[in-house]
Motif scaffolding. Structure first.
Motif, PDB file in Angstrom:
ATOM      1  N   MET A 182      26.453  -7.113 -51.839  1.00  0.00           N
ATOM      2  CA  MET A 182      25.004  -6.970 -51.702  1.00  0.00           C
ATOM      3  C   MET A 182      24.330  -6.794 -53.059  1.00  0.00           C
ATOM      4  SD  MET A 182      24.501  -4.795 -48.177  1.00  0.00           S
ATOM      5  CE  MET A 182      26.074  -3.967 -48.114  1.00  0.00           C
ATOM      6  N   LEU A 183      24.935  -6.015 -53.932  1.00  0.00           N
ATOM      7  CA  LEU A 183      24.355  -5.819 -55.263  1.00  0.00           C
ATOM      8  C   LEU A 183      24.380  -7.119 -56.060  1.00  0.00           C
ATOM      9  CD1 LEU A 183      25.817  -2.314 -56.183  1.00  0.00           C
ATOM     10  CD2 LEU A 183      23.528  -2.858 -55.312  1.00  0.00           C
ATOM     11  N   GLU A 184      25.462  -7.876 -55.932  1.00  0.00           N
ATOM     12  CA  GLU A 184      25.546  -9.167 -56.618  1.00  0.00           C
ATOM     13  C   GLU A 184      24.523 -10.155 -56.081  1.00  0.00           C
ATOM     14  OE1 GLU A 184      29.535 -10.469 -56.173  1.00  0.00           O
ATOM     15  OE2 GLU A 184      30.378  -8.947 -57.517  1.00  0.00           O
ATOM     16  N   ALA A 185      24.179 -10.026 -54.795  1.00  0.00           N
ATOM     17  CA  ALA A 185      23.205 -10.940 -54.194  1.00  0.00           C
ATOM     18  C   ALA A 185      21.789 -10.644 -54.659  1.00  0.00           C
ATOM     19  CB  ALA A 185      23.282 -10.849 -52.674  1.00  0.00           C
ATOM     20  N   GLY A 186      21.562  -9.455 -55.221  1.00  0.00           N
ATOM     21  CA  GLY A 186      20.234  -9.135 -55.722  1.00  0.00           C
ATOM     22  C   GLY A 186      19.624  -7.854 -55.181  1.00  0.00           C
ATOM     23  N   PHE A 187      20.264  -7.240 -54.173  1.00  0.00           N
ATOM     24  CA  PHE A 187      19.752  -5.965 -53.683  1.00  0.00           C
ATOM     25  C   PHE A 187      19.860  -4.918 -54.780  1.00  0.00           C
ATOM     26  CE2 PHE A 187      20.842  -7.963 -49.578  1.00  0.00           C
ATOM     27  CZ  PHE A 187      19.666  -7.710 -48.862  1.00  0.00           C
ATOM     28  N   ASP A 188      18.859  -4.054 -54.848  1.00  0.00           N
ATOM     29  CA  ASP A 188      18.856  -3.010 -55.877  1.00  0.00           C
ATOM     30  C   ASP A 188      19.680  -1.802 -55.475  1.00  0.00           C
ATOM     31  OD1 ASP A 188      16.725  -3.900 -58.018  1.00  0.00           O
ATOM     32  OD2 ASP A 188      15.910  -4.412 -56.051  1.00  0.00           O
ATOM     33  N   SER A 189      19.884  -1.627 -54.181  1.00  0.00           N
ATOM     34  CA  SER A 189      20.710  -0.524 -53.698  1.00  0.00           C
ATOM     35  C   SER A 189      21.080  -0.775 -52.248  1.00  0.00           C
ATOM     36  CB  SER A 189      19.976   0.816 -53.856  1.00  0.00           C
ATOM     37  OG  SER A 189      20.830   1.907 -53.561  1.00  0.00           O
ATOM     38  N   TYR A 190      21.769   0.199 -51.667  1.00  0.00           N
ATOM     39  CA  TYR A 190      22.341   0.043 -50.341  1.00  0.00           C
ATOM     40  C   TYR A 190      22.278   1.389 -49.628  1.00  0.00           C
ATOM     41  CZ  TYR A 190      26.336   0.033 -47.044  1.00  0.00           C
ATOM     42  OH  TYR A 190      27.154   0.175 -45.952  1.00  0.00           O
ATOM     43  N   ILE A 191      21.773   1.396 -48.400  1.00  0.00           N
ATOM     44  CA  ILE A 191      21.793   2.586 -47.549  1.00  0.00           C
ATOM     45  C   ILE A 191      22.514   2.222 -46.261  1.00  0.00           C
ATOM     46  CG2 ILE A 191      20.402   4.224 -46.213  1.00  0.00           C
ATOM     47  CD1 ILE A 191      18.229   3.970 -48.312  1.00  0.00           C
ATOM     48  N   GLY A 192      23.520   2.991 -45.927  1.00  0.00           N
ATOM     49  CA  GLY A 192      24.315   2.680 -44.747  1.00  0.00           C
ATOM     50  C   GLY A 192      23.681   3.186 -43.461  1.00  0.00           C
ATOM     51  N   LYS A 193      23.994   2.500 -42.378  1.00  0.00           N
ATOM     52  CA  LYS A 193      23.623   2.943 -41.039  1.00  0.00           C
ATOM     53  C   LYS A 193      24.833   3.621 -40.394  1.00  0.00           C
ATOM     54  CE  LYS A 193      20.336  -0.850 -40.174  1.00  0.00           C
ATOM     55  NZ  LYS A 193      20.111  -2.070 -39.372  1.00  0.00           N
ATOM     56  N   PRO A 194      24.618   4.594 -39.515  1.00  0.00           N
ATOM     57  CA  PRO A 194      23.317   5.086 -39.066  1.00  0.00           C
ATOM     58  C   PRO A 194      22.574   5.831 -40.169  1.00  0.00           C
ATOM     59  CG  PRO A 194      25.075   6.470 -38.210  1.00  0.00           C
ATOM     60  CD  PRO A 194      25.739   5.294 -38.854  1.00  0.00           C
ATOM     61  N   ILE A 195      21.261   5.725 -40.167  1.00  0.00           N
ATOM     62  CA  ILE A 195      20.432   6.371 -41.175  1.00  0.00           C
ATOM     63  C   ILE A 195      20.534   7.882 -41.031  1.00  0.00           C
ATOM     64  CG2 ILE A 195      18.033   6.660 -41.943  1.00  0.00           C
ATOM     65  CD1 ILE A 195      17.593   3.809 -40.677  1.00  0.00           C
ATOM     66  N   GLU A 196      20.641   8.564 -42.152  1.00  0.00           N
ATOM     67  CA  GLU A 196      20.654  10.029 -42.152  1.00  0.00           C
ATOM     68  C   GLU A 196      19.242  10.528 -42.467  1.00  0.00           C
ATOM     69  OE1 GLU A 196      20.836  13.525 -41.663  1.00  0.00           O
ATOM     70  OE2 GLU A 196      22.808  12.577 -41.304  1.00  0.00           O
ATOM     71  N   PRO A 197      18.530  11.042 -41.462  1.00  0.00           N
ATOM     72  CA  PRO A 197      17.128  11.428 -41.683  1.00  0.00           C
ATOM     73  C   PRO A 197      16.925  12.456 -42.781  1.00  0.00           C
ATOM     74  CG  PRO A 197      17.612  11.338 -39.337  1.00  0.00           C
ATOM     75  CD  PRO A 197      18.930  11.204 -40.052  1.00  0.00           C
ATOM     76  N   THR A 198      17.905  13.344 -42.997  1.00  0.00           N
ATOM     77  CA  THR A 198      17.717  14.408 -43.976  1.00  0.00           C
ATOM     78  C   THR A 198      17.740  13.909 -45.415  1.00  0.00           C
ATOM     79  OG1 THR A 198      20.085  14.907 -43.968  1.00  0.00           O
ATOM     80  CG2 THR A 198      18.693  16.136 -42.434  1.00  0.00           C
TER      81      THR A 198
END
Length: 284
Positions: free
Chosen positions: A94-110
Motif C-alpha cells: 500500500m505504501l509503495e502504491a502511494g498511500f501515505d499511511s495505513y489504518i487496520g480494521k476493525p477501527i479502534e475508536p480510542t
C-alpha cells in the motif's frame, strides 16, 4: 476552518463509525460509497485528507491513490488506507502504491482520530480538550488526569445502535468508568433491577419502547427513582423533546454528534450534582 476529510468506504457500519468520530471532534466528514464516487468527489471539492478503503466497487483503492498522486492539483493530499488487509507485505504494498499511511480494521475508536491527525497541519486540528485533560484512549491519559468524579463510576448505557454503544465505551472507559449495556428498554429495566448504577445514559429513539417510556417506568420504582438519568440522542426529533425529558426527571438532554470531552464533562457534572444532592435540570 476545521479539516475537511473525504471517506471512501462501501461498508455502512465502518462509514458510520468514521463519520461519527470525525464529527464528534469537529471535523468535516464527507462520504463516498464506491471508488467512482470517491474519485469524482476528490476532483470537485477541496479536501485536506482522504481516507480510502482498498477493496471498493467500480474503482479500488489502488486505482484511486494512483489517480490522486498523478494529478498535480491533488497529489499533495494525504491519503490513508483504511482496510482489513493484514497479510505479510500488504502494508508495504500500500505504501509503495502511494498511500501515505495505513489504518487496520476493525477501527479502534480510542485511537482513530489521533492517528489521522498526524497527517493534518496543526492549524487544521480541532482538539478542544481543556487544559489538564488528556484525550480518551491516548497513552498520556494517566491517573492524574482522570476526573475524580468519573473514576469508578458505574454507568448503564441503553442504546440499540452498536456504533453508539462502541463510541460511548471508547469515550468513558479510559476515564475509569465501569459500563454495562442494554439494547432496549426491557433489557435496561432488567439491568437496573439487578445492579446498582451511579448513572443511566439512554438513547431516546429505540424500537418498541422509547427512552421516555424507560424513564417513566424507572421513576415509578422507589428503588430506582433516584438514579441520575441523562439522554443522549440524535439531533432529529421534536422541538419539545428536551422539555419533556427534563419534566420526567432527566438531568441532561444531549444531542449527537457530541464532542467526547463535552460528554465527559456533562457526566462528571451530573455525578457531582447527585453526590451533592443537587440536580438542576439542563439541556444542551
Amino acid at each position: 476552518m476545521p479539516a475537511q476529510i473525504l471517506i471512501i468506504e462501501d461498508n455502512p457500519a465502518n462509514m458510520a463509525l468514521m463519520v461519527y468520530l470525525l464529527n464528534a471532534f469537529g471535523y468535516g466528514a464527507h462520504s463516498a460509497t464506491d471508488g467512482e464516487k470517491g474519485w469524482e468527489a476528490a476532483q470537485q471539492e477541496a479536501f485536506d485528507l482522504i481516507l480510502c478503503d482498498v477493496h471498493l466497487p467500480k474503482r479500488d483503492g489502488y486505482e484511486i491513490v494512483r489517480l490522486l498522486k498523478s494529478n498535480p492539483k491533488l497529489q499533495t493530499i494525504p491519503v490513508i488506507a483504511v482496510t482489513a488487509l493484514a497479510m505479510v507485505g500488504d502494508r508495504e504494498k500500500m505504501l509503495e502504491a502511494g498511500f501515505d499511511s495505513y489504518i487496520g480494521k476493525p477501527i479502534e475508536p480510542t485511537t482513530f482520530v489521533s492517528q489521522i491527525e498526524e497527517f493534518l497541519p496543526p492549524e487544521l486540528r480541532t482538539r478542544r480538550l481543556p487544559e489538564g485533560h488528556s484525550a480518551p484512549g491516548t497513552d498520556s491519559a494517566s491517573a492524574a488526569t482522570v476526573p475524580r468524579e468519573l473514576k469508578g463510576a458505574t454507568i448503564l448505557v441503553v442504546d440499540d445502535t452498536p456504533v453508539n454503544r462502541e463510541l460511548i465505551r471508547s469515550t468513558l472507559e479510559p476515564f475509569g468508568c465501569s459500563l454495562l449495556f442494554a439494547e432496549n428498554v426491557q433489557q435496561g429495566l432488567q439491568r437496573a433491577q439487578n445492579d446498582r448504577f451511579d448513572l443511566i445514559l439512554c438513547d431516546l429513539h429505540m424500537p418498541n419502547e422509547d427512552g421516555f417510556s424507560f424513564i417513566r417506568r424507572l421513576r415509578t420504582n422507589p428503588r430506582l427513582a433516584d438514579i441520575p438519568f441523562m439522554f443522549l440522542t440524535a439531533s432529529s426529533g421534536r422541538d419539545n423533546d428536551p422539555d419533556e425529558a427534563l419534566t420526567l426527571g432527566a438531568a441532561r438532554f444531549l444531542r449527537r454528534p457530541i464532542d467526547p470531552q463535552v460528554l465527559v464533562d456533562h457526566i462528571k457534572a451530573c455525578l457531582q450534582e447527585s453526590d451533592e444532592g443537587e440536580a438542576p435540570p439542563r439541556s444542551d
